[in-house]
Design an enzyme around this catalytic site. Structure first.
Site, PDB file in Angstrom:
ATOM      1  N   GLY A 111       0.801  -1.217   0.000  1.00 17.44           N
ATOM      2  CA  GLY A 111       0.000   0.000   0.000  1.00 17.44           C
ATOM      3  C   GLY A 111       0.830   1.261   0.000  1.00 17.44           C
ATOM      4  N   CYS A 141      -0.357  -7.789  -3.532  1.00 14.02           N
ATOM      5  CA  CYS A 141      -0.740  -9.155  -3.894  1.00 14.02           C
ATOM      6  C   CYS A 141      -0.688  -9.379  -5.404  1.00 14.02           C
ATOM      7  CB  CYS A 141      -2.130  -9.463  -3.351  1.00 14.02           C
ATOM      8  SG  CYS A 141      -3.377  -8.219  -3.767  1.00 14.02           S
ATOM      9  N   ASN A 142      -1.287  -8.466  -6.167  1.00 19.43           N
ATOM     10  CA  ASN A 142      -1.306  -8.624  -7.617  1.00 19.43           C
ATOM     11  C   ASN A 142       0.093  -8.517  -8.204  1.00 19.43           C
ATOM     12  OD1 ASN A 142      -4.104  -9.052  -8.367  1.00 19.43           O
ATOM     13  ND2 ASN A 142      -4.496  -6.980  -7.651  1.00 19.43           N
ATOM     14  N   GLY A 196       1.497  -2.884 -13.237  1.00 14.48           N
ATOM     15  CA  GLY A 196       2.585  -3.066 -14.190  1.00 14.48           C
ATOM     16  C   GLY A 196       3.837  -2.300 -13.808  1.00 14.48           C
ATOM     17  N   HIS A 221      -8.555 -12.145  -6.603  1.00 12.20           N
ATOM     18  CA  HIS A 221      -8.369 -11.463  -7.881  1.00 12.20           C
ATOM     19  C   HIS A 221      -8.175 -12.505  -8.977  1.00 12.20           C
ATOM     20  CE1 HIS A 221      -7.839  -7.921  -5.443  1.00 12.20           C
ATOM     21  NE2 HIS A 221      -6.670  -8.303  -4.973  1.00 12.20           N
TER      22      HIS A 221
END
Length: 349
Positions: A111, A141-142, A196, A221
């Site tokens: 974050g 996480c992603n 990205g 996700h």
């Protein structure tokens, strides 16, 4: 064995999992947990470790609510080697000066921005560059999943460029009563989405673009990727690259794992604590190879995937393990990490 003394500041979705994970490690000691909460969230920490008030103002409220407070965060920092800050987004950045004044190392979460520590971390990709540093930031996480999946193909010499679409869950399940997205999907307002460029803080040479949207669900996700390889390859070569990489586990539609919720139910049936999935769940039977192009989809359990990375970050900063392989071997064994969730009898996990 030397024991690293660890504090966790923030006992929320990630913090409680990090605290439990630290307690599993043979070379770490959970010295205390800090928070400002007075409700069930912090009360469930009773007995796991001493509880500290993250601010002096919170100490009185916590005691009045029946929380046994051992002291303040400042007291806790005087007893540890490193603190893992899992407070809400942007709070951790304001805590950095406190950590530096106390002379403790610190791990932040995704974050916060890359510039807060100047280093972003995924164990398999850049453990060595974190060795002995004052701090690092475990990416989101992603982003963690992107580095694991694309890093596997890059390490095999196969990845040229990647284009991905991310369907993000709207909120954490326990907060779904607070409102959110229903019967719609909300695109993120820019392309590329932030994941990205964030992945490029760990693997700067990746040629990738991500597009993201929030969906009306709270269970994990979902990523969809179109990848161009450096050469034509077989499907088996691509699968072998994923098999050789850590923390990627195959799932299969042919096993009835046809949707995000079915995988979550599988984690519960496997007896995972809190139903957690630390691996990237890659649909093996959907990996499609056409010459030098690959198409695939996978699932990311955002409440848990960064927890093993956080444990490895602790080892890197404090020098408990000399390299990624040594640290990840300990972490993955204590977690019970798998390469495939449904093994045939006698198969190795």
């Amino acid at each position: 064995m030397d024991m690293t003394r660890v504090a966790v500041n923030g006992y929320g979705v990630i913090g409680k999992r990090v605290a439990d994970a630290v307690k599993l490690q043979p070379d770490m000691e959970l010295v205390g947990i800090a928070d400002i909460a007075t409700d069930w969230r912090i009360k469930t920490a009773a007995g796991r470790a001493p509880i500290y008030a993250a601010t002096t103002e919170a100490a009185g409220d916590m005691r009045a609510a029946g929380v046994d407070v051992a002291g303040t965060l400042q007291d806790l920092l005087g007893r540890v080697d490193i603190v893992v800050d899992t407070t809400p987004k942007h709070i951790a950045a304001g805590n950095i000066e406190r950590y530096r004044q106390a002379g403790v190392k610190f791990v932040l979460q995704g974050g916060e921005s890359h510039k807060t520590t100047g280093h972003s971390f995924v164990a398999q990709a850049n453990y060595d560059s974190a060795l002995g540093r004052e701090s690092t930031r475990v990416v989101s996480c992603n982003t963690t999943s992107i580095v694991r999946i694309l890093g596997a193909l890059r390490d095999a010499g196969l990845l040229l460029k990647a284009r991905g679409v991310l369907i993000r869950r709207a909120t954490d399940p326990w907060e779904s009563h607070l409102g959110g997205i229903m019967n719609t999907m909300v695109p993120e307002p820019s392309i590329p989405s932030h994941q990205g460029p964030d992945a490029q803080t760990v693997l700067p040479d990746l040629d990738l673009v991500t597009i993201a949207a929030k969906g009306a669900h709270t269970q994990t996700h979902n990523h969809y990727w179109t990848l161009q390889l450096t050469r034509e390859a077989t499907r088996e070569e691509v699968l072998d690259a994923f098999r050789a990489a850590p923390r990627i586990a195959f799932i299969r539609i042919s096993d009835g794992l046809v949707a995000l919720n079915s995988t979550i139910e599988l984690m519960r049936d496997l007896g995972r604590p809190r139903g957690d999935m630390w691996e990237v769940a890659l649909w093996e039977d959907l990996v499609t190879v056409n010459g030098d192009e690959v198409y695939l989809t996978y699932q990311v359990f955002n409440e848990a995937i960064v927890v093993p990375e956080t444990i490895d970050a602790i080892r890197a900063l404090t020098g408990l393990a000399p390299d990624a392989a040594a640290s990840m071997a300990i972490t993955d064994a204590t977690f019970g990490m798998r390469k495939s969730f449904l093994e045939t009898p006698g198969a190795a996990s």
